[in-house]
Design a protein around this motif. Structure first.
Motif, PDB file in Angstrom:
ATOM      1  N   ASP A 225       0.840  -1.367  -0.241  1.00 20.44           N
ATOM      2  CA  ASP A 225       0.085   0.469  -0.113  1.00 20.44           C
ATOM      3  C   ASP A 225       1.035   1.642   0.152  1.00 20.44           C
ATOM      4  N   VAL A 226       0.261   2.269  -0.402  1.00 15.66           N
ATOM      5  CA  VAL A 226       1.094   3.627  -0.735  1.00 15.66           C
ATOM      6  C   VAL A 226       0.079   4.255   0.148  1.00 15.66           C
TER       7      VAL A 226
ATOM      8  N   ILE B  83      -6.712  10.382   4.934  1.00 14.79           N
ATOM      9  CA  ILE B  83      -5.061   9.671   4.911  1.00 14.79           C
ATOM     10  C   ILE B  83      -6.384   8.488   3.988  1.00 14.79           C
ATOM     11  N   ARG B  84      -5.593   8.076   2.720  1.00 17.05           N
ATOM     12  CA  ARG B  84      -5.983   7.051   2.212  1.00 17.05           C
ATOM     13  C   ARG B  84      -5.179   5.949   1.562  1.00 17.05           C
ATOM     14  N   LEU B  85      -5.501   5.256   2.077  1.00 18.04           N
ATOM     15  CA  LEU B  85      -4.657   3.898   1.033  1.00 18.04           C
ATOM     16  C   LEU B  85      -4.538   3.347  -0.920  1.00 18.04           C
ATOM     17  N   ILE B  86      -3.233   3.445  -0.768  1.00 16.39           N
ATOM     18  CA  ILE B  86      -3.958   3.101  -2.486  1.00 16.39           C
ATOM     19  C   ILE B  86      -2.856   1.816  -2.995  1.00 16.39           C
ATOM     20  N   GLU B  87      -3.451   0.942  -3.164  1.00 15.58           N
ATOM     21  CA  GLU B  87      -3.327  -0.842  -3.609  1.00 15.58           C
ATOM     22  C   GLU B  87      -1.992  -0.539  -4.336  1.00 15.58           C
ATOM     23  N   ALA B  88      -0.608  -1.049  -4.663  1.00 19.05           N
ATOM     24  CA  ALA B  88       0.245  -0.952  -5.658  1.00 19.05           C
ATOM     25  C   ALA B  88       0.729  -2.394  -6.283  1.00 19.05           C
ATOM     26  N   GLU B  89       1.069  -2.555  -6.884  1.00 19.76           N
ATOM     27  CA  GLU B  89       2.516  -3.765  -7.421  1.00 19.76           C
ATOM     28  C   GLU B  89       3.889  -3.513  -7.081  1.00 19.76           C
ATOM     29  N   ALA B  90       4.382  -4.300  -7.086  1.00 23.96           N
ATOM     30  CA  ALA B  90       5.807  -4.347  -7.176  1.00 23.96           C
ATOM     31  C   ALA B  90       6.589  -3.852  -8.359  1.00 23.96           C
TER      32      ALA B  90
ATOM     33  N   THR C 119       5.244   2.213 -11.038  1.00 28.87           N
ATOM     34  CA  THR C 119       6.638   3.753 -10.548  1.00 28.87           C
ATOM     35  C   THR C 119       4.596   4.032  -9.852  1.00 28.87           C
ATOM     36  N   LEU C 120       5.196   5.339  -8.833  1.00 30.75           N
ATOM     37  CA  LEU C 120       4.234   5.972  -8.449  1.00 30.75           C
ATOM     38  C   LEU C 120       3.783   6.617  -9.302  1.00 30.75           C
ATOM     39  N   LEU C 121       3.321   6.668  -9.992  1.00 29.05           N
ATOM     40  CA  LEU C 121       2.241   7.922 -10.863  1.00 29.05           C
ATOM     41  C   LEU C 121       1.329   6.627 -11.671  1.00 29.05           C
ATOM     42  N   GLU C 122       2.205   5.372 -12.185  1.00 27.56           N
ATOM     43  CA  GLU C 122       1.214   4.601 -12.081  1.00 27.56           C
ATOM     44  C   GLU C 122       0.686   4.135 -11.196  1.00 27.56           C
ATOM     45  N   ALA C 123       0.658   4.248 -10.072  1.00 25.65           N
ATOM     46  CA  ALA C 123       0.212   3.226  -9.168  1.00 25.65           C
ATOM     47  C   ALA C 123      -1.234   4.716  -8.754  1.00 25.65           C
ATOM     48  N   LEU C 124      -1.013   6.269  -8.300  1.00 27.68           N
ATOM     49  CA  LEU C 124      -1.080   7.029  -8.274  1.00 27.68           C
ATOM     50  C   LEU C 124      -2.561   7.278  -9.574  1.00 27.68           C
ATOM     51  N   ARG C 125      -2.139   7.618 -10.901  1.00 28.47           N
ATOM     52  CA  ARG C 125      -3.111   6.843 -11.777  1.00 28.47           C
ATOM     53  C   ARG C 125      -4.251   5.593 -11.461  1.00 28.47           C
ATOM     54  N   GLU C 126      -2.994   4.407 -11.460  1.00 32.68           N
ATOM     55  CA  GLU C 126      -4.874   3.511 -10.294  1.00 32.68           C
ATOM     56  C   GLU C 126      -5.674   3.716  -9.803  1.00 32.68           C
TER      57      GLU C 126
ATOM     58  N   ARG D  22       8.898   8.386 -12.480  1.00 29.52           N
ATOM     59  CA  ARG D  22      10.908   7.806 -12.057  1.00 29.52           C
ATOM     60  C   ARG D  22      10.643   7.089 -10.524  1.00 29.52           C
ATOM     61  N   THR D  23      10.016   7.030  -9.786  1.00 30.30           N
ATOM     62  CA  THR D  23       9.936   6.688  -8.637  1.00 30.30           C
ATOM     63  C   THR D  23       9.381   5.061  -8.895  1.00 30.30           C
ATOM     64  N   ASN D  24      10.017   4.269  -7.926  1.00 31.92           N
ATOM     65  CA  ASN D  24       9.101   3.270  -7.877  1.00 31.92           C
ATOM     66  C   ASN D  24       8.884   2.754  -5.950  1.00 31.92           C
ATOM     67  N   VAL D  25       7.103   2.267  -6.550  1.00 32.34           N
ATOM     68  CA  VAL D  25       6.766   1.848  -5.180  1.00 32.34           C
ATOM     69  C   VAL D  25       7.385   1.435  -4.125  1.00 32.34           C
ATOM     70  N   ALA D  26       7.367   1.923  -3.107  1.00 28.77           N
ATOM     71  CA  ALA D  26       8.123   0.646  -2.240  1.00 28.77           C
ATOM     72  C   ALA D  26       7.130   0.256  -0.572  1.00 28.77           C
TER      73      ALA D  26
END
Length: 515
Positions: free
Chosen positions: A2-3, A12-19, A22-29, A64-68
């Motif tokens: 989660d991001v 505050i909310r949680l966004i599910e992200a996959e390994a 990028t952070l942009l892709e996660a925020l888009r979804e 340019r930032t990968n989610v972690a």
């Protein structure tokens, strides 16, 4: 993983992200509206977010930032946008006697950058509330060409349709707050949508890919009711909406809706209709004949592709004027300047031309080429010559920004002159310029004429229509309004500029900044 996304309002909310995302892709979804005019290829620098992780807190580019795991972000608050000409007006025709309970309709202008929503009382036929929001699709690119490319990727069409629908849902909730009552899709008796042809495809869940290549033929020209796109797992009944008729792949329902409001088809007087956005859509004509076209002006006038460009949000420089030997700037909301939007950009270039800081070829001069009273304004930013607009040097234009304005204004002017040639008329024959859209509502006709976007002979014939597409969509909530839009669309002939040798020659002629 989660991001954690912190809202500007403290939510505050949680966004599910996959390994690997990028952070942009996660925020888009996750449905976050984030500016990314370059579509996420790392060239515009606009998707900067404040981020906290194990390495500390800093600003980073989301693309340019990968989610972690454990990552926390604070995106910029894109908030609401003013809707030009959103005062209560009659939507269409005479009022009718209604029931005691208010019957509501929704008119939507789906712009590439902005969503404008108008709540209409169907009995009084008045627009009772309006709201503007950034189209969350800006996270996929600043113009329709970038959106078409993004839709061609795997699962891209669904992502773009979902982003737009989420933006409409959020905007409707904000509209309800503006109206002082809760408004959901189920509370609306009628919905009408006007947008460029690509946006209407996304609204209906259709693939716009054919519009991206010659002969730019869309799947549909609309002028009918259909279901707005919604997720397959949605339990709510589908939303039926009338989509305004388009003329061609790049002359959409927003143009026919605006032309109806301009009364071009009902008047014998020759007029020019102009909506300056990522596509410069325009029409020239009267009750006898209407010709229209769209120019690939690019997103400069929407704030994209400009170093410090941004939509008309709080802190955007919206106007620049000469003040003695210097410049005076005004910002949206009177806030501290953080960037520049389209109207401010146009003013700024016009003022720099008057000061002699930019010459007629578009070259930004160096400090040694101007007098001492102006030399302090010139410096270097982003490894380019730059000119500072304010004494604190917070907002500036680079040489590349000036070139971007040059290309955009040349496309608009060449489009105007191509239509003039097609109609075999002169500037003297034009009785009115109807300027539509949010940018048009704040555009200085004098600045537009100074840089050559508008012919100087037409500067004093400008009439500001405000959000004409939204008003046209409001008219389309009623049968006679729909009939009028369809009649306008049927009366338009289209000029394809990409294959026009006339346009190509005029484009080169319009490149300079001669007044």
């Amino acid at each position: 993983m989660d991001v954690i996304v912190h809202g500007q309002d403290g939510d505050i909310r949680l966004i599910e992200a996959e390994a690997g995302q990028t952070l942009l892709e996660a925020l888009r979804e996750g449905g976050e509206a984030l500016l990314a005019p370059c579509g996420g290829i790392g060239t515009c620098g606009k998707c900067r977010v404040l981020m906290r992780d194990k390495a500390g807190t800093s600003y980073r580019l989301a693309c340019r930032t990968n989610v972690a795991a454990g990552m926390e972000v604070l995106p910029d608050d894109l908030g609401t946008l003013p809707v030009a000409g959103s005062e209560a007006t009659t939507a269409s025709g005479p009022a009718t006697q209604g029931e005691s309970d208010r019957r509501l309709g929704l008119a939507v202008d789906v712009g590439t950058t902005t969503l404008a929503l108008h709540l209409v009382d169907l009995d009084s036929r008045l627009i009772v509330a309006s709201v503007g929001k950034v189209n969350p699709q800006v996270a996929f690119g600043g113009d329709v060409v970038a959106r078409i490319a993004a839709a061609s990727a795997a699962e891209g069409l669904e992502a773009l349709c979902s982003s737009l629908r989420g933006g409409l849902d959020d905007a409707l909730a904000a509209l309800g707050l503006s109206a002082g009552q809760s408004v959901g899709w189920q509370d609306l008796e009628r919905v009408a949508v006007a947008g460029n042809t690509v946006m209407e495809h996304f609204a209906a869940g259709l693939d716009p890919k054919p519009i991206g290549t010659f002969p730019f033929a869309p799947f549909a020209l609309f002028g009918n009711e259909c279901n707005l796109w919604q997720p397959h797992d949605c339990d709510e009944p589908p939303v039926r909406a009338y989509l305004a008729p388009a003329v061609a792949g790049y002359v959409g329902g927003d143009v026919t809706a605006g032309l109806h409001i301009s009364d071009m088809a009902a008047s014998p007087a020759l007029q020019l209709y102009l909506d300056v956005g990522t596509n410069g859509e325009m029409a020239l004509g009267n009750s006898e004949r209407i010709v229209c076209c769209a120019t690939a002006a690019g997103p400069a006038f929407e704030g994209a592709g400009i170093t410090l460009g941004m939509p008309a949000l709080s802190g955007a420089v919206s106007a620049v004027a000469l003040e003695g030997d210097g410049l005076a700037i005004a910002t949206v909301g009177g806030a501290e300047p953080v960037g520049i939007c389209g109207s401010g950009l146009l003013d700024a270039v016009a003022c720099l031309l008057e000061l002699g800081i930019v010459d007629e070829t578009g070259r930004l001069l160096e400090a040694g080429e101007v007098g001492p009273r102006l030399a302090w304004r010139l410096g270097t930013e982003q490894e380019q010559r730059a000119c500072y607009l304010d004494a604190e040097k917070r907002v500036y234009l680079t040489q590349g920004d000036v070139r971007g304005v040059q290309l955009a204004k040349a496309a608009i002017r060449a489009g105007i002159d191509t239509l003039m040639d097609e109609m075999h008329v002169s500037y003297d024959d034009v009785r009115r310029i109807a300027l539509a859209g949010g940018f048009g509502a704040h555009l200085s006709a004098a600045s537009a004429a100074r840089i050559g976007l508008l012919p100087a002979a037409l500067e004093h014939k400008v009439d500001l229509l405000g959000n004409a597409a939204g008003k046209g969509a409001a008219a389309a909530l009623f049968p006679e309004g729909r009939a009028a839009l369809e009649s306008v669309a049927a009366s338009c002939s289209h000029v394809e500029l990409s294959t026009s040798p006339t346009f190509a020659g005029l484009y080169l002629d319009a490149m300079g900044f001669e007044p």
